[in-house]
Scaffold this motif. Structure first.
Motif: not given
Length: 344
Positions: A63-72
């Motif tokens: 979920l780090t992928k979508v909450i963090g990296t994708t958002t940035v």
């Protein structure tokens, strides 16, 4: 608690713990501005049983992928600092294949393939260098093949733009502006739900479970974030809101998430997120984490499901969870459809 909604989905969530598929469950459902949430079962079962209490921190894994990296990444696209169809070699010159773009990495359609010997034992710099040697295979633009590699590379692109570790950028550009004060890459283990009992690492608690993320530390964009149910609710409420000032992403960018963004627009994947559909074809965003976490967001109908478990505790051999999770999501989508018919 007032009368529950989505009763059959709630029953399935409770059965996960009752049938000992997972030690415990923390979940939240959002429905037209209403919130329903529970935590039940156990935080851990070894070395001794401890009850799960509300608002503990979970290793949310991918979920780090979508909450963090994708958002940035989407912030950078929104600000015209990069374009979704830019080839990644423009930002990572070590990567030689000029066909692979930001879009390919976001939608898991890059076709990157290859074996990295001793991957989980390599030092961070060697692991990153090895990722640049991976080749584009026959699935390029033809098939969604979910992989961590693309999001590790996206994290490196973020670092090359910001000149700062990707996890620090996520903290400053996502967690702080959204007020996600309980979310962190460096949690207090006393507040954490443990994951696997590992032969090499012992009982993993307060440290990221994913081997690549463990090696790369703050330079990993694919995993590493710990969040509470409370903060995941706040993130989801922000994502579903229709306010003009959404702080870090505007409404147009958010709306674009609910469309197929693969190169052919036929493979059912959006920017970072998977797409699932209600029986009436309303699109929902969906993503899972290896540790036993998943989230589903339906902005159009203003509903969401957030589920946190530690399904790999005490060990990762738990395939039955995956079957039960898929059945639960199918049930939830049908139940939400019926709820919306009654309400409207």
């Amino acid at each position: 608690m007032d009368k529950m909604f989505n009763a059959s989905t709630v029953a399935l969530l409770h059965s996960l713990q009752e049938d000992k598929v997972v030690p415990g469950v923390s979940y939240a459902m959002l429905q037209h501005g209403k919130l329903q949430a529970e935590s039940f079962g156990y935080k851990q079962v070894i070395p001794k049983k401890e009850l799960l209490v509300p608002n503990m921190l979970y290793d949310i894994a991918s979920l780090t992928k979508v909450i963090g990296t994708t958002t940035v990444i989407m912030q950078l696209i929104q600000a015209n600092k990069l374009h979704v169809d830019d080839p990644i070699y423009l930002y990572l010159p070590e990567f030689k294949d000029k066909r692979v773009t930001i879009r390919h990495l976001l939608t898991h359609t890059s076709g990157l393939t290859g074996y990295i010997k001793n991957r989980n034992q390599l030092p961070a710099e060697e692991l990153l260098r090895a990722l640049y040697t991976l080749k584009v295979g026959e699935n390029f633009e033809k098939k969604v093949v979910y992989t961590d590699v693309g999001f590790i590379l996206l994290g490196q692109i973020i670092e090359n733009i910001y000149h700062e570790a990707v996890q620090k950028v996520i903290f400053k550009n996502v967690l702080v502006p959204l007020g996600l004060t309980e979310s962190t890459f460096n949690p207090d283990s006393k507040r954490c739900v443990p994951t696997e009992m590992n032969l090499k690492r012992g009982l993993i608690c307060g440290k990221v479970h994913d081997p690549k993320a463990y090696i790369l530390g703050e330079h990993c964009g694919s995993a590493g974030l710990f969040m509470s149910l409370h903060d995941l609710v706040k993130f989801t409420q922000w994502f579903m809101s229709n306010e003009e000032n959404k702080h870090i992403l505007n409404n147009k960018t958010i709306d674009d998430f609910f469309k197929d963004q693969t190169p052919t627009r036929k493979l059912g994947r959006s920017y970072g997120w998977d797409l699932r559909y209600m029986p009436d074809k309303t699109p929902c965003l969906y993503h899972t984490g290896y540790t036993g976490t998943f989230i589903l967001i339906n902005k159009i109908k203003q509903s969401a499901l957030i589920v946190l478990t530690n399904r790999i505790h005490p060990n990762a051999d738990n395939e039955i969870f995956l079957q039960r999770r898929d059945a639960l999501i199918e049930n939830y989508l049908k139940e939400e459809m019926e709820t919306n018919k009654e309400d409207f």
